[in-house]
Write a protein that holds these residues in place. Structure first.
Motif, PDB file in Angstrom:
ATOM      1  N   ILE A 205     -11.587  21.419   2.336  1.00 49.81           N
ATOM      2  CA  ILE A 205     -11.540  21.528   0.876  1.00 49.81           C
ATOM      3  C   ILE A 205     -10.086  21.314   0.480  1.00 49.81           C
ATOM      4  O   ILE A 205      -9.166  21.864   1.099  1.00 49.81           O
ATOM      5  N   TYR A 206      -9.877  20.466  -0.534  1.00 44.50           N
ATOM      6  CA  TYR A 206      -8.520  20.106  -0.957  1.00 44.50           C
ATOM      7  C   TYR A 206      -8.122  20.938  -2.172  1.00 44.50           C
ATOM      8  O   TYR A 206      -8.948  21.163  -3.062  1.00 44.50           O
ATOM      9  N   ILE A 207      -6.863  21.386  -2.199  1.00 43.26           N
ATOM     10  CA  ILE A 207      -6.432  22.209  -3.330  1.00 43.26           C
ATOM     11  C   ILE A 207      -5.154  21.683  -3.983  1.00 43.26           C
ATOM     12  O   ILE A 207      -4.322  21.039  -3.360  1.00 43.26           O
ATOM     13  N   HIS A 208      -5.045  22.007  -5.270  1.00 40.89           N
ATOM     14  CA  HIS A 208      -3.860  21.751  -6.081  1.00 40.89           C
ATOM     15  C   HIS A 208      -2.785  22.773  -5.663  1.00 40.89           C
ATOM     16  O   HIS A 208      -3.117  23.905  -5.293  1.00 40.89           O
ATOM     17  N   LEU A 230      -3.782  20.577   1.299  1.00 37.12           N
ATOM     18  CA  LEU A 230      -3.117  20.360   0.017  1.00 37.12           C
ATOM     19  C   LEU A 230      -3.283  18.914  -0.442  1.00 37.12           C
ATOM     20  O   LEU A 230      -3.030  17.986   0.333  1.00 37.12           O
ATOM     21  N   VAL A 231      -3.677  18.723  -1.694  1.00 33.36           N
ATOM     22  CA  VAL A 231      -3.772  17.365  -2.246  1.00 33.36           C
ATOM     23  C   VAL A 231      -2.429  16.661  -2.112  1.00 33.36           C
ATOM     24  O   VAL A 231      -2.352  15.486  -1.761  1.00 33.36           O
ATOM     25  N   ALA A 232      -1.342  17.416  -2.359  1.00 30.99           N
ATOM     26  CA  ALA A 232       0.003  16.823  -2.351  1.00 30.99           C
ATOM     27  C   ALA A 232       0.371  16.211  -1.003  1.00 30.99           C
ATOM     28  O   ALA A 232       1.233  15.346  -0.932  1.00 30.99           O
ATOM     29  N   GLU A 233      -0.300  16.654   0.052  1.00 28.88           N
ATOM     30  CA  GLU A 233       0.016  16.132   1.391  1.00 28.88           C
ATOM     31  C   GLU A 233      -1.006  15.100   1.852  1.00 28.88           C
ATOM     32  O   GLU A 233      -1.101  14.799   3.036  1.00 28.88           O
ATOM     33  N   THR A 234      -1.789  14.584   0.899  1.00 25.21           N
ATOM     34  CA  THR A 234      -2.888  13.691   1.248  1.00 25.21           C
ATOM     35  C   THR A 234      -2.813  12.422   0.392  1.00 25.21           C
ATOM     36  O   THR A 234      -2.358  12.472  -0.758  1.00 25.21           O
ATOM     37  N   ASP A 235      -3.242  11.322   0.911  1.00 26.92           N
ATOM     38  CA  ASP A 235      -3.354  10.092   0.127  1.00 26.92           C
ATOM     39  C   ASP A 235      -4.630  10.197  -0.720  1.00 26.92           C
ATOM     40  O   ASP A 235      -5.738  10.207  -0.193  1.00 26.92           O
ATOM     41  N   ARG A 236      -4.442  10.291  -2.047  1.00 28.54           N
ATOM     42  CA  ARG A 236      -5.603  10.550  -2.914  1.00 28.54           C
ATOM     43  C   ARG A 236      -6.680   9.469  -2.824  1.00 28.54           C
ATOM     44  O   ARG A 236      -7.853   9.740  -3.074  1.00 28.54           O
ATOM     45  N   LYS A 237      -6.233   8.261  -2.511  1.00 32.03           N
ATOM     46  CA  LYS A 237      -7.220   7.169  -2.437  1.00 32.03           C
ATOM     47  C   LYS A 237      -8.282   7.437  -1.372  1.00 32.03           C
ATOM     48  O   LYS A 237      -9.353   6.864  -1.395  1.00 32.03           O
ATOM     49  N   THR A 238      -7.945   8.341  -0.426  1.00 32.12           N
ATOM     50  CA  THR A 238      -8.887   8.622   0.660  1.00 32.12           C
ATOM     51  C   THR A 238      -9.830   9.782   0.328  1.00 32.12           C
ATOM     52  O   THR A 238     -10.621  10.203   1.166  1.00 32.12           O
ATOM     53  N   LEU A 239      -9.737  10.306  -0.919  1.00 31.08           N
ATOM     54  CA  LEU A 239     -10.482  11.533  -1.222  1.00 31.08           C
ATOM     55  C   LEU A 239     -11.835  11.297  -1.917  1.00 31.08           C
ATOM     56  O   LEU A 239     -12.422  12.227  -2.458  1.00 31.08           O
TER      57      LEU A 239
END
Ligand SMILES: [Zn+2]
Ligand SMILES: [Zn+2]
Length: 356
Positions: A205-208, A230-239
């Motif tokens: 689960i990804y969090i702000h 953390l969303v900040a540590e993830t490439d959003r395009k992959t979500l």
């Protein structure tokens, strides 16, 4: 607890009275959830409208003190004292007992007792089971002070598990879309995550970032939330196809549009009102509340057997009216400054407090 001998040596307002600063107990010189800095404060729970920085001495549960320190820094009060649930603390001739309120981690009602008179200030509370905090315990009392955030018959909250099932069904139907769930950063966000896990969902689960500190605290308190990223540590395009939890205000930001074809969800008791959901651009309303709904407010009032009900904040009028029809004395206290962070009315913009 059983009710003390009904021999009130105090008139109720001598033991506890509403003031512009909050509920005040003159014989102990102490306020409950004061909205301005005071010498001595009892704090029911960590939401920012109840727990403020700058008091001289603060008495609260261990979890609430920890949450205040996380949000305001260690020096949030001159001194701190832990209230152990169920154990009375005597100040002068008044006993104060913290009792679980079932609202968020560490939340408590406060029973104020002296000379055979017991008044219970419930703070915010709910009756529905919550895997992230101790359940509400009804305390028989002479006067029960209740909130009324959802004090209208239209507010009937369905079981939260069913709302989470709707979210997971949507994730299944739209595996390419990111599901962004707005949930208040203290309590609601972690409860939603715990419910998602109870439903058998095992992906991360990804969090702000605004949800991170409190979530880590819940986990440190032994509440299993599974793998959190953390969303900040993830490439959003992959979500695409993933679940993201963020404060409600973030669902309205540009932040939320940078995910693949996002589905905007919002977990709140206010989602019972469809117009609210539409107005906020919420595609997937989830009626998940950390406050008692109408039926639970009435059930609780009956259960505590108080002869008199004081209503603090929320929809006081309907609840006071109902008490009258049930033969109970009741009055609104018109306390100001409480528009709960945990369930602020999004239409009134108080929700922004959640990004603290
Ligand atoms: Zn509140
Ligand atoms: Zn609250």
């Amino acid at each position: 607890m059983t009710l003390p001998r009904r021999n009130a040596g105090w008139r109720p307002s001598e033991l506890l009275l509403p003031t512009p600063t909050g509920l005040y107990c003159p014989p102990a010189d102490i306020h409950i959830d004061p909205v301005r800095p005071v010498a001595r404060a009892l704090i029911t729970h960590g939401h920012s409208d109840h727990a403020r920085a700058g008091h001289g001495a603060v008495l609260a549960t261990r979890e609430t003190l920890a949450i205040m320190a996380l949000r305001y820094g260690d020096g949030f009060a001159g001194s701190q004292q832990v209230a152990v649930p169920g154990e009375a603390i005597r100040i002068g001739e008044v006993g104060f007992t913290f009792v679980p309120a079932g609202h968020v981690l560490g939340s408590a009602q406060i029973a104020v007792e002296s000379r055979g008179l017991r008044i219970v200030a419930s703070g915010d509370y709910k009756r529905e089971r919550d895997p992230t905090c101790a359940g509400f315990e009804p305390v028989p009392c002479d006067i029960f002070i209740t909130e009324a955030t959802f004090g209208l018959p239209v507010f009937r909250h369905p079981p939260a598990s069913g709302e989470v099932a709707k979210l997971l069904e949507s994730v299944r139907l739209f595996p390419e879309r990111t599901h962004i769930v707005g949930a208040y950063s203290l309590g609601k966000a972690q409860r939603v995550m715990a419910l998602i896990r109870e439903a058998g969902y095992e992906r991360p689960i990804y969090i702000h970032g605004a949800v991170e500190k409190i979530t880590a605290f819940y986990e440190a308190e032994g509440i299993p939330l599974g793998e959190i990223r953390l969303v900040a540590e993830t490439d959003r395009k992959t979500l695409g196809g993933e679940i993201v939890i963020c404060p409600p205000s973030a669902t309205q930001d540009l932040w939320a549009r940078r995910f693949p074809d996002p589905v905007t969800a919002f977990a709140s008791g206010w989602m019972r009102i469809r117009a609210r959901a539409r107005q906020k651009g919420v595609e997937l309303p989830l009626v998940i509340s950390d406050h008692a709904d109408w039926d639970d407010l009435l059930a609780t009032i009956r259960e505590v057997q108080a002869g008199e009900i004081w209503v603090t904040h929320g929809e006081a009028d309907a609840l006071v009216h109902w008490c009258g029809t049930a033969g109970l004395k009741a009055k609104p206290l018109h306390l100001v400054g409480y528009g709960d962070e945990g369930e602020a009315d999004p239409a009134e913009g108080v929700a922004d407090a959640a990004s603290v």
